[in-house]
Structures are given as C-alpha cells and as structure tokens.
Design an enzyme around this catalytic site. Structure first.
Site, PDB file in Angstrom:
ATOM      1  N   VAL A  39       0.886  -0.698   0.016  1.00  0.00           N
ATOM      2  CA  VAL A  39       0.156  -0.045   0.179  1.00  0.00           C
ATOM      3  C   VAL A  39       0.996   1.565   0.107  1.00  0.00           C
ATOM      4  O   VAL A  39       0.418   2.127  -0.951  1.00  0.00           O
ATOM      5  CB  VAL A  39      -0.823  -0.457   0.971  1.00  0.00           C
ATOM      6  CG1 VAL A  39      -0.915  -0.130   2.989  1.00  0.00           C
ATOM      7  CG2 VAL A  39      -2.498   0.971   0.882  1.00  0.00           C
ATOM      8  N   ASP A  40       2.100   0.366   0.611  1.00  0.00           N
ATOM      9  CA  ASP A  40       2.985   2.201   0.605  1.00  0.00           C
ATOM     10  C   ASP A  40       3.547   3.032  -0.439  1.00  0.00           C
ATOM     11  O   ASP A  40       3.109   4.165  -1.058  1.00  0.00           O
ATOM     12  CB  ASP A  40       4.452   2.135   1.465  1.00  0.00           C
ATOM     13  CG  ASP A  40       5.125   3.518   1.706  1.00  0.00           C
ATOM     14  OD1 ASP A  40       4.490   3.959   1.465  1.00  0.00           O
ATOM     15  OD2 ASP A  40       5.947   2.963   2.732  1.00  0.00           O
ATOM     16  N   SER A 123      -0.364  -3.726   8.789  1.00  0.00           N
ATOM     17  CA  SER A 123       0.878  -5.242   9.155  1.00  0.00           C
ATOM     18  C   SER A 123       0.369  -5.629   8.846  1.00  0.00           C
ATOM     19  O   SER A 123       0.759  -6.923   8.691  1.00  0.00           O
ATOM     20  CB  SER A 123       0.515  -5.099   9.975  1.00  0.00           C
ATOM     21  OG  SER A 123       1.580  -3.874  11.445  1.00  0.00           O
ATOM     22  N   THR A 124      -1.178  -6.273   7.441  1.00  0.00           N
ATOM     23  CA  THR A 124      -1.600  -7.865   7.048  1.00  0.00           C
ATOM     24  C   THR A 124      -0.858  -7.884   5.439  1.00  0.00           C
ATOM     25  O   THR A 124      -1.253  -9.136   5.474  1.00  0.00           O
ATOM     26  CB  THR A 124      -3.196  -7.581   7.525  1.00  0.00           C
ATOM     27  OG1 THR A 124      -3.492  -6.762   6.514  1.00  0.00           O
ATOM     28  CG2 THR A 124      -3.574  -7.748   8.388  1.00  0.00           C
TER      29      THR A 124
HETATM   30  P1  ADP Z   1       2.105  -3.844   6.050  1.00  0.00           P
HETATM   31  O1  ADP Z   1       3.792  -3.360   5.828  1.00  0.00           O
HETATM   32  O2  ADP Z   1       1.859  -2.901   7.383  1.00  0.00           O
HETATM   33  O3  ADP Z   1       2.134  -5.088   5.725  1.00  0.00           O
HETATM   34  P2  ADP Z   1       1.418  -4.197   2.731  1.00  0.00           P
HETATM   35  O4  ADP Z   1       1.432  -2.708   2.366  1.00  0.00           O
HETATM   36  O5  ADP Z   1       2.620  -5.107   3.139  1.00  0.00           O
HETATM   37  O6  ADP Z   1       1.506  -3.441   4.943  1.00  0.00           O
HETATM   38  O7  ADP Z   1      -0.134  -4.379   3.336  1.00  0.00           O
HETATM   39  C1  ADP Z   1      -1.190  -3.524   4.287  1.00  0.00           C
HETATM   40  C2  ADP Z   1      -2.681  -4.310   3.323  1.00  0.00           C
HETATM   41  O8  ADP Z   1      -2.598  -2.990   2.458  1.00  0.00           O
HETATM   42  C3  ADP Z   1      -1.850  -5.923   3.069  1.00  0.00           C
HETATM   43  O9  ADP Z   1      -3.938  -5.800   2.914  1.00  0.00           O
HETATM   44  C4  ADP Z   1      -2.375  -5.488   1.637  1.00  0.00           C
HETATM   45  O10 ADP Z   1      -3.171  -6.599   0.965  1.00  0.00           O
HETATM   46  C5  ADP Z   1      -2.938  -4.349   1.445  1.00  0.00           C
HETATM   47  N1  ADP Z   1      -3.000  -2.869   0.021  1.00  0.00           N
HETATM   48  C6  ADP Z   1      -1.966  -3.154  -0.480  1.00  0.00           C
HETATM   49  N2  ADP Z   1      -2.029  -2.198  -1.108  1.00  0.00           N
HETATM   50  C7  ADP Z   1      -3.064  -1.550  -1.787  1.00  0.00           C
HETATM   51  C8  ADP Z   1      -3.952  -0.577  -1.860  1.00  0.00           C
HETATM   52  N3  ADP Z   1      -3.894  -0.173  -2.944  1.00  0.00           N
HETATM   53  N4  ADP Z   1      -5.644   0.115  -1.242  1.00  0.00           N
HETATM   54  C9  ADP Z   1      -5.439  -0.597  -0.058  1.00  0.00           C
HETATM   55  N5  ADP Z   1      -5.547  -1.894   0.659  1.00  0.00           N
HETATM   56  C10 ADP Z   1      -3.902  -2.038   0.136  1.00  0.00           C
END
Ligand code: ADP
Length: 179
Positions: A39-40, A123-124
């Site tokens: 998501v970052d 975190s998921t």
């Molecule tokens: P973390 O490092 O906190 O686990 P991640 O980005 O790897 O963060 O994942 C956190 C959640 O965000 C996951 O459930 C992932 O499926 C979700 N995610 C990834 N891209 C997006 C998006 N564009 N919008 C919403 N959720 C997202």
C-alpha cells in the site's frame, strides 16, 4: 457494510485506498518513511513525489506512532503515515503496537480537524500479521475511539480483495454482537 457509532459512521469496503475521497487516507509505512511495496508503494505512485519529500523531511516514525503529510495528487488532502508491527509470534507486544498505530492515526487526524479517514489493513501484508487477529484489533480500536470521541465522522476500512473484506465483515459482526 456500515454501522453507526454515536453520530459517526464506520464502513467496510473493498477497494483501492489511493482512490478514496476521505479527507485523509492512512499509509501502512515503514520506519524510514522512504516508501516501499504494498500500500505504501501504491500511495506514493498515485500521490506523486511531494509526499515522499515531506516524509524525508520528517525522517522517521516509530512502530505504533503516526505522522502526517499532505496528499499530493491524491483526492485525499492528507496522508497519515503509521508503522504497524512486524508480526513475529504475537508475544512481542504486537497487539498493543497495532492498537497504538490505529489510535495514534485517529488522534493525529483529529488534532488536524480531519473528519473523514480511510484505513488499509495495517500490518497484514508484508508485515505478516494474521488477518483475523489484525481485523479484530483494528475494529475494536476504532469502535472504542468513536465511542469516546465525536470529532471524526467517517472511518472507512478499504480492504484489498474480497477475502479481506469478508474477514473484516465477519469480525465486525462478532465485535458488535451481531454474529
Ligand atoms: P504492511 O507492511 O503493514 O503489512 P502492506 O502494504 O504490505 O503493509 O499490506 C497491508 C495491507 O494493505 C494488505 O492487506 C494489502 O493487501 C493491502 N493493500 C495493498 N495495496 C493496497 C491498496 N492500494 N489499497 C488498499 N489496501 C492495499
């Protein structure tokens, strides 16, 4: 799915957090605030370089804390960046740190006068927190906050994929006693 808590609305939707029209969206960042995957990466790609420039000026964010930048090219005016815990075995303070992450985002948003905010499932993804457990903590923390404060009117969880949405929906029914 949507419920009312006092005058506020808590909703669960499937979608992409970068497309949300809430005043703020939350980024599941890492401590360096330099961007990453998941998501970052999606938020920085969609929001453009000013978000990263502001993050670099801020410099660092501890696990469970939150910082704020503008939303760059996003619809959202602000991005609240928080760092969730890396899940090891659940015995390293992970629940408390995840709770802190949600709560500090809400408090920071509130201190800026923000009335609507969208969260991803912190975190998921790469950080490996089991989805069911994380969903329970996320929902309970937000519900507790909304029961105590009326300043934030809309909290939306934006879940990535149908499966994640279903897990959150099931949990919401359980924690509100409707399941
Ligand atoms: P973390 O490092 O906190 O686990 P991640 O980005 O790897 O963060 O994942 C956190 C959640 O965000 C996951 O459930 C992932 O499926 C979700 N995610 C990834 N891209 C997006 C998006 N564009 N919008 C919403 N959720 C997202």
């Amino acid at each position: 799915m949507e419920i009312k808590i006092n005058k506020s609305t808590l909703s669960l939707v499937e979608g992409d957090i970068t497309k949300q029209d809430t005043e703020a969206i939350v980024n599941a960042a890492n401590k360096t605030l330099r961007g990453g995957g998941g998501v970052d990466g999606a938020i920085h790609r969609a929001g453009g370089p000013t978000i990263l420039e502001e993050c670099i000026k801020i410099g660092h964010c501890e696990t469970g804390e939150a910082v704020i930048t503008t939303g760059g090219n996003l619809k959202a005016k602000y991005v609240v960046h928080t760092v969730g815990p890396v899940y090891r075995d659940g015995l390293h303070n992970e629940p408390k740190l995840l709770q802190n992450a949600y709560r500090n985002c809400l408090q920071l948003a509130s201190s800026k006068g923000i009335r609507s905010i969208a969260f991803p499932s912190i975190s998921t993804g790469a950080y490996g927190y089991p989805l069911e457990e994380a969903a329970g903590i996320a929902l309970k923390t937000v519900i507790t906050y909304l029961k105590e404060h009326s300043d934030i009117e809309v909290v939306r969880f934006v879940l990535f994929g149908q499966k994640a949405l279903e897990v959150y929906e099931r949990k919401l029914k359980t924690v509100t006693g409707n399941g």
